[in-house]
Scaffold this motif. Structure first.
Motif, PDB file in Angstrom:
ATOM      1  N   VAL A 181       0.878  -1.085  -0.054  1.00 31.74           N
ATOM      2  CA  VAL A 181       0.114   0.117  -0.091  1.00 31.74           C
ATOM      3  C   VAL A 181       0.829   1.271   0.192  1.00 31.74           C
ATOM      4  N   LEU A 182       1.917   1.193   0.857  1.00 34.37           N
ATOM      5  CA  LEU A 182       2.636   2.443   1.145  1.00 34.37           C
ATOM      6  C   LEU A 182       3.600   2.628  -0.358  1.00 34.37           C
ATOM      7  N   GLU A 183       4.130   1.568  -0.866  1.00 32.89           N
ATOM      8  CA  GLU A 183       4.895   1.678  -2.031  1.00 32.89           C
ATOM      9  C   GLU A 183       3.937   2.073  -3.293  1.00 32.89           C
ATOM     10  N   GLU A 184       2.730   1.741  -3.544  1.00 30.89           N
ATOM     11  CA  GLU A 184       1.958   2.281  -4.313  1.00 30.89           C
ATOM     12  C   GLU A 184       1.627   3.739  -4.358  1.00 30.89           C
ATOM     13  N   ARG A 185       1.291   4.138  -2.980  1.00 27.61           N
ATOM     14  CA  ARG A 185       1.292   5.681  -2.912  1.00 27.61           C
ATOM     15  C   ARG A 185       2.268   6.430  -3.243  1.00 27.61           C
ATOM     16  N   GLN A 186       3.576   5.759  -2.899  1.00 30.21           N
ATOM     17  CA  GLN A 186       4.687   6.675  -3.280  1.00 30.21           C
ATOM     18  C   GLN A 186       5.022   6.928  -4.361  1.00 30.21           C
ATOM     19  N   SER A 187       4.937   5.598  -5.331  1.00 30.46           N
ATOM     20  CA  SER A 187       5.242   5.534  -6.635  1.00 30.46           C
ATOM     21  C   SER A 187       3.999   6.305  -7.666  1.00 30.46           C
ATOM     22  N   ALA A 188       2.869   6.803  -6.905  1.00 30.95           N
ATOM     23  CA  ALA A 188       1.852   7.487  -7.419  1.00 30.95           C
ATOM     24  C   ALA A 188       2.117   9.128  -7.032  1.00 30.95           C
ATOM     25  N   GLY A 189       3.155   9.273  -6.398  1.00 34.56           N
ATOM     26  CA  GLY A 189       3.527  10.621  -5.984  1.00 34.56           C
ATOM     27  C   GLY A 189       2.789  11.074  -4.877  1.00 34.56           C
ATOM     28  N   GLN A 190       2.098  10.310  -4.093  1.00 33.35           N
ATOM     29  CA  GLN A 190       1.272  10.676  -2.922  1.00 33.35           C
ATOM     30  C   GLN A 190       2.298  10.615  -1.638  1.00 33.35           C
ATOM     31  N   GLY A 191       1.929  11.279  -0.572  1.00 35.35           N
ATOM     32  CA  GLY A 191       2.618  11.473   0.765  1.00 35.35           C
ATOM     33  C   GLY A 191       2.340  10.423   1.521  1.00 35.35           C
ATOM     34  N   PRO A 192       2.606  10.662   2.929  1.00 33.89           N
ATOM     35  CA  PRO A 192       2.412   9.498   4.085  1.00 33.89           C
ATOM     36  C   PRO A 192       1.002   9.460   4.263  1.00 33.89           C
ATOM     37  N   VAL A 193       0.599   8.242   4.815  1.00 36.38           N
ATOM     38  CA  VAL A 193      -0.453   8.021   5.168  1.00 36.38           C
ATOM     39  C   VAL A 193      -0.797   7.583   6.429  1.00 36.38           C
ATOM     40  N   LYS A 194      -1.983   7.704   7.016  1.00 35.54           N
ATOM     41  CA  LYS A 194      -2.475   7.300   8.545  1.00 35.54           C
ATOM     42  C   LYS A 194      -2.776   5.816   8.311  1.00 35.54           C
ATOM     43  N   ALA A 195      -2.660   5.338   9.518  1.00 40.94           N
ATOM     44  CA  ALA A 195      -3.102   3.557   9.693  1.00 40.94           C
ATOM     45  C   ALA A 195      -4.213   3.575   9.297  1.00 40.94           C
ATOM     46  N   LYS A 196      -5.297   4.371   9.561  1.00 42.15           N
ATOM     47  CA  LYS A 196      -6.791   4.140   9.159  1.00 42.15           C
ATOM     48  C   LYS A 196      -6.925   4.198   7.547  1.00 42.15           C
ATOM     49  N   GLU A 197      -6.057   4.727   6.906  1.00 43.38           N
ATOM     50  CA  GLU A 197      -6.259   4.895   5.501  1.00 43.38           C
ATOM     51  C   GLU A 197      -5.675   3.650   4.792  1.00 43.38           C
ATOM     52  N   ILE A 198      -4.518   3.136   5.411  1.00 46.90           N
ATOM     53  CA  ILE A 198      -3.958   1.749   5.202  1.00 46.90           C
ATOM     54  C   ILE A 198      -5.176   0.634   5.169  1.00 46.90           C
ATOM     55  N   ALA A 199      -5.843   0.734   6.491  1.00 48.97           N
ATOM     56  CA  ALA A 199      -6.766  -0.300   6.901  1.00 48.97           C
ATOM     57  C   ALA A 199      -7.610  -0.378   5.747  1.00 48.97           C
ATOM     58  N   VAL A 200      -7.964   0.934   5.372  1.00 46.74           N
ATOM     59  CA  VAL A 200      -9.412   1.259   4.374  1.00 46.74           C
ATOM     60  C   VAL A 200      -8.969   0.445   3.088  1.00 46.74           C
ATOM     61  N   VAL A 201      -7.656   0.885   2.753  1.00 44.03           N
ATOM     62  CA  VAL A 201      -7.072   0.584   1.371  1.00 44.03           C
ATOM     63  C   VAL A 201      -7.034  -1.222   1.330  1.00 44.03           C
ATOM     64  N   LEU A 202      -6.658  -1.784   2.466  1.00 41.66           N
ATOM     65  CA  LEU A 202      -6.585  -3.244   2.595  1.00 41.66           C
ATOM     66  C   LEU A 202      -7.879  -3.731   2.763  1.00 41.66           C
TER      67      LEU A 202
END
Length: 112
Positions: free
Chosen positions: A42-63
């Motif tokens: 999830v975090l590597e996809e965000r980084q490759s899309a040029g997006q910044g840091p993410v909260k744990a809640k957002e990670i949970a939702v994406v998962l």
């Protein structure tokens, strides 16, 4: 070395609930249990899309998890463990981002 010890040493597959080894150059993501691999993904996809840091809640939702406090805390706990061992970065804001860095291993002698 017993047969069980030999099998444990040579087993490259991660075991659910296994410990997270400290990151080091050349260590593949596949040594991590699937839940940890998904968080890194999830975090590597965000980084490759040029997006910044993410909260744990957002990670949970994406998962695909419900954003209940129990699920979010589980993700946060795993992400913190990954950060402590150098697999990702815990920002001062408490958000997580992709990135690798060698982790300090207690009792290890620093290399020159």
């Amino acid at each position: 070395m017993t047969k069980a010890e030999t099998e444990a040493v040579s087993s490259p597959a991660p075991v659910p609930g296994s410990i997270v080894p400290p990151w080091r150059e050349g260590l593949p993501v596949t040594v991590l249990a699937p839940d940890y691999q998904r968080i890194l993904g999830v975090l590597e996809e965000r980084q490759s899309a040029g997006q910044g840091p993410v909260k744990a809640k957002e990670i949970a939702v994406v998962l695909g998890l419900q954003p209940t406090s129990a699920k979010v805390e589980g993700v946060r706990s795993k992400a913190r463990r990954l950060a402590e061992r150098g697999w990702l970065v815990l920002e001062t804001s408490g958000m997580f981002s992709a990135g690798r860095r060698p982790a300090a291993v207690p009792g290890a002698v620093p290399s020159a």
